[in-house]
Enzyme design. Structure first.
Site, PDB file in Angstrom:
ATOM      1  N   ASN A  32      24.540  42.237  24.394  1.00  0.00           N
ATOM      2  CA  ASN A  32      25.335  43.420  25.041  1.00  0.00           C
ATOM      3  C   ASN A  32      26.459  43.187  26.547  1.00  0.00           C
ATOM      4  O   ASN A  32      25.882  42.795  27.516  1.00  0.00           O
ATOM      5  CB  ASN A  32      24.724  44.873  25.278  1.00  0.00           C
ATOM      6  CG  ASN A  32      23.794  45.828  24.620  1.00  0.00           C
ATOM      7  OD1 ASN A  32      24.814  45.255  23.197  1.00  0.00           O
ATOM      8  ND2 ASN A  32      22.899  45.978  25.159  1.00  0.00           N
TER       9      ASN A  32
ATOM     10  N   GLU B 252      25.437  50.304  18.268  1.00  0.00           N
ATOM     11  CA  GLU B 252      25.863  50.336  19.007  1.00  0.00           C
ATOM     12  C   GLU B 252      27.073  50.394  19.964  1.00  0.00           C
ATOM     13  O   GLU B 252      27.172  49.912  21.619  1.00  0.00           O
ATOM     14  CB  GLU B 252      24.371  49.867  20.124  1.00  0.00           C
ATOM     15  CG  GLU B 252      23.256  50.172  19.752  1.00  0.00           C
ATOM     16  CD  GLU B 252      21.867  50.140  19.735  1.00  0.00           C
ATOM     17  OE1 GLU B 252      21.905  49.188  20.557  1.00  0.00           O
ATOM     18  OE2 GLU B 252      20.916  50.667  19.728  1.00  0.00           O
TER      19      GLU B 252
ATOM     20  N   ASP C  55      13.531  48.572  14.429  1.00  0.00           N
ATOM     21  CA  ASP C  55      13.962  48.767  16.004  1.00  0.00           C
ATOM     22  C   ASP C  55      12.710  48.443  16.516  1.00  0.00           C
ATOM     23  O   ASP C  55      12.135  49.545  18.383  1.00  0.00           O
ATOM     24  CB  ASP C  55      14.446  49.812  17.018  1.00  0.00           C
ATOM     25  CG  ASP C  55      15.482  49.423  17.872  1.00  0.00           C
ATOM     26  OD1 ASP C  55      15.181  47.769  17.822  1.00  0.00           O
ATOM     27  OD2 ASP C  55      15.959  49.639  18.999  1.00  0.00           O
TER      28      ASP C  55
ATOM     29  N   GLU D 191      10.113  46.912  24.987  1.00  0.00           N
ATOM     30  CA  GLU D 191      10.296  47.764  25.184  1.00  0.00           C
ATOM     31  C   GLU D 191       9.842  48.664  24.585  1.00  0.00           C
ATOM     32  O   GLU D 191       9.657  50.373  25.260  1.00  0.00           O
ATOM     33  CB  GLU D 191      11.804  48.137  24.337  1.00  0.00           C
ATOM     34  CG  GLU D 191      12.676  49.284  24.283  1.00  0.00           C
ATOM     35  CD  GLU D 191      14.013  48.804  23.566  1.00  0.00           C
ATOM     36  OE1 GLU D 191      13.746  47.551  22.746  1.00  0.00           O
ATOM     37  OE2 GLU D 191      14.472  49.854  24.199  1.00  0.00           O
TER      38      GLU D 191
ATOM     39  N   GLU E 115      -1.288  51.350  18.847  1.00  0.00           N
ATOM     40  CA  GLU E 115      -1.231  52.392  18.009  1.00  0.00           C
ATOM     41  C   GLU E 115      -1.755  53.356  18.033  1.00  0.00           C
ATOM     42  O   GLU E 115      -0.619  54.639  17.895  1.00  0.00           O
ATOM     43  CB  GLU E 115      -0.543  50.907  16.540  1.00  0.00           C
ATOM     44  CG  GLU E 115      -0.242  51.998  15.404  1.00  0.00           C
ATOM     45  CD  GLU E 115      -0.708  50.725  14.276  1.00  0.00           C
ATOM     46  OE1 GLU E 115      -1.504  50.259  14.985  1.00  0.00           O
ATOM     47  OE2 GLU E 115      -0.004  50.586  12.986  1.00  0.00           O
TER      48      GLU E 115
END
Ligand code: GCV
Length: 611
Positions: free
Chosen positions: A153, A235, A314, A342, A443
């Site tokens: 970005n 995005e 993602d 993330e 998980e």
């Protein structure tokens, strides 16, 4: 930052400053191990490759300039880990082993959990050269050879990296060069507009001229730059769609501009509708990459690499392999992994990735891709990766970038030996097993059965079952009182049809679809009986309870290990496991309560679920 907190813990603290070539670095590293009688023989044409031979007590390492460096690290690691050296010529699976930093010029790192940027501050390059050399050494030691220093970005003044900040980029490139590492820059597709052009249309001759000129300036400053990384039409980033052009039009225009300088365009395939109406059940985000790029297969220039995230969403805790990676036959493909955690615990929760990557390469033949990239997990924190154990992901990434078939056990075992050499075999195994199971544990308490996206929006840490449900991001679970999940079979959104057989048939049928991917592919009633005889709702409850208990067990293991770790690591590890336990408890109770309230179905074991 020094070598003591990383897998180079037994190396000399720092190297001499003025090393000009990878061979110089190799010789300097070897100088710290006088017991190793290794002679280096340079054979330029071998490039990254190397070969180790022994005759009597003497050893010879033959390799290209960078090959000698990789061979040297391999030799030292084998010596420290008491492992045999491989015979024959060693070559990497992928020539470009890329690390993508999402660093902004402000010094902030997008999705960074290891402190501020190692490269930037206050809109300019700002770094400690000694730290950069240390980083370069770390990366070279695990074979990473390409570093994209700025965020995909390209925001604020980051375009300046290709403008007035170019001389500073050149200085940084010079620091990495002796370690065999070349830089890349993320570029803004709309850069021509910033320079007064009315358009960034890739088919406009003025735009093409703009990029040709820009490329000349950039390569003049950094002649060995690898190329540009581009996030376009994704995005809210600008891209060719604005001008009714395809992504092949956009990528090829840039590719032609950089070609005279040997440059490469890494074009990211992370394109989807991020303004989807949640009422729309026909649009299915995971289908987007394949739908966008399959029709373009074969139309990208030779110096374009299409970089595709490992899964179609993602970087969730678990996703099937992206069908675009499996299907495109006539395009150079790179797979993009994410080291920064993330969605996987943000370097607070322990999440060791090599077992996950092994699963990916089970479905994706390593030969399907020509390069590999990973989003970096590094920053200014003293241990550089936020959580001391997150270093295993950076190290492990380098291992699989060189050889994707490297076993997770081997990666983790070697990393533990190199980083914490004084652990006795019993404690070494305790740590190794903890790391090996950490992904499965995470998980269970966050996303069992691939029940992803129940995460706090924007922040992406902590539970929020409906946080993304009514948002435009295309990330729905559509849980109601009877069922949960999206039907992605041929009778549903048809996503499964993007897979080649036999995966398509495997996933289409809920009886053959692996349990861990069930809710990715199927919408299921809570009372469905799964392969192990339990109902779907019971599995959701059980996994959350077990996940939490397993974190408690990890905590006990860590308390045994902690006194044996270096003080700084000890403090980090102990404080973070407390946060991880609180996180796991929150996930367990929030998600179980959510489904309990919706379904009205009790836990068969009568454990505490809130009303
Ligand atoms: C760099 C996700 C992340 C964004 C990231 C994006 C991408 O959406 O949340 O922070 O942007 O992926 O990979 O481009």
């Amino acid at each position: 930052m020094n070598a003591n907190h990383l897998w180079l813990s037994q190396f000399a603290d720092c190297l001499p400053e003025h090393l000009a070539t990878p061979m110089d670095v190799a010789l300097a590293e070897l100088a710290a191990f006088p017991d190793l009688p290794v002679a280096l023989r340079l054979q330029e044409d071998l490039g990254d490759q190397w070969r180790w031979e022994q005759s009597g007590t003497m050893e010879q390492l033959t390799g290209g300039m960078t090959g000698l460096l990789y061979g040297t690290y391999a030799r030292i690691f084998a010596h420290l880990a008491r492992q045999p050296m491989p015979s024959g010529v060693q070559s990497p699976a992928y020539p470009l082993r890329m690390l993508n930093c999402w660093d902004n010029l402000s010094g902030n790192v997008e999705r960074g959990y290891a402190g501020r940027s190692l490269f930037f501050e206050n809109g300019a390059l700002a770094y400690d050269p000694a730290r950069i050399r240390m980083l370069a050494r770390l990366l070279a030691s695990c074979s990473v050879n390409v570093l994209c220093i700025n965020n995909v970005n390209v925001i604020q003044e980051a375009q300046r990296l290709m403008e007035d900040l170019l001389p500073d980029v050149a200085e940084l490139a010079a620091l990495f060069r002796p370690f065999g590492i070349r830089l890349m820059l993320s570029c803004d597709f709309a850069l021509p507009v910033r320079h007064g052009l009315s358009t960034a249309d890739p088919l406009d001759p003025q735009v093409q001229k703009f990029w040709n000129d820009r490329a000349e300036k950039v390569w003049h400053a950094v002649p060995d730059l690898v190329g540009f990384v581009v996030k376009a039409d994704s995005e809210h980033r600008p891209g060719p769609f604005t001008y009714g052009r395809t992504h092949a039009d956009g990528a090829n225009m840039l590719a032609r501009a950089v070609k005279p300088f040997g440059g490469t365009i890494v074009w990211r395939a992370f394109v989807y509708n991020c303004q989807q109406d949640w009422r729309d059940t026909m649009t299915d985000r995971p289908k987007a990459a394949y739908d966008t790029y399959m029709p373009l297969d074969g139309s990208f220039d030779d110096n374009v690499i299409l970089q595709i995230k490992n899964g179609p969403f993602d970087f969730q805790v678990r996703e099937p392999v992206s069908p675009a990676l499996l299907s495109m036959q006539h395009t150079h493909l790179a797979m993009e992994l994410q080291l920064t955690q993330e969605y996987t615990g943000q370097q607070i929760d322990i999440f060791s990735m090599p077992p996950m990557w092994e699963e990916i390469f089970h479905d994706l033949s390593p030969a399907r891709i020509c390069s590999i990239a990973a989003v970096a997990n590094i920053g200014r924190d003293s241990c550089i990766v936020g959580h001391p154990f997150a270093a295993v992901n950076l190290y492990g990434y380098g291992c699989i970038a060189w050889n994707p078939c490297t076993k997770p056990e081997e990666i983790i075992d070697t990393w533990c030996t190199l980083t914490y050499p004084s652990l006795c075999p019993e404690k070494h195994d305790l740590l190794k097993n903890l790391l090996l199971r950490s992904r499965r544990v995470y998980e269970k308490y966050t996303a069992p059965l691939s029940l992803c996206w129940m995460v706090v929006p924007s922040i992406h840490y902590g539970p929020s079952p409906e946080g993304y449900e009514f948002t435009p991001w295309g990330t729905f679970n559509r849980a109601d009182r009877n069922a949960v999940g999206v039907d992605r079979t041929s009778k549903g959104t048809g996503y499964v049809l993007q897979y080649p057989a036999p995966l398509r048939d495997l996933y289409e049928n809920p009886r053959t679809c692996p349990d861990v991917l069930l809710l990715f592919f199927h919408r299921m009633r809570y009372d469905t009986i799964l392969s192990d005889g339990r109902t779907l709702i019971q599995r959701i409850y059980d996994d959350h309870f077990e996940g939490y208990e397993e974190v408690e067990a990890m905590e006990q293991d860590l308390y045994q290990l902690a006194p044996l770790l270096p003080p700084e690591d000890r403090e980090q590890v102990c404080s973070r496991i407390i946060l991880q336990k609180a996180n796991a408890r929150e996930w367990r109770d929030v998600v179980n309560t959510f489904f309990h309230r919706l379904s009205g179905i009790e836990d068969v074991h009568n454990r505490k679920i809130y009303d």
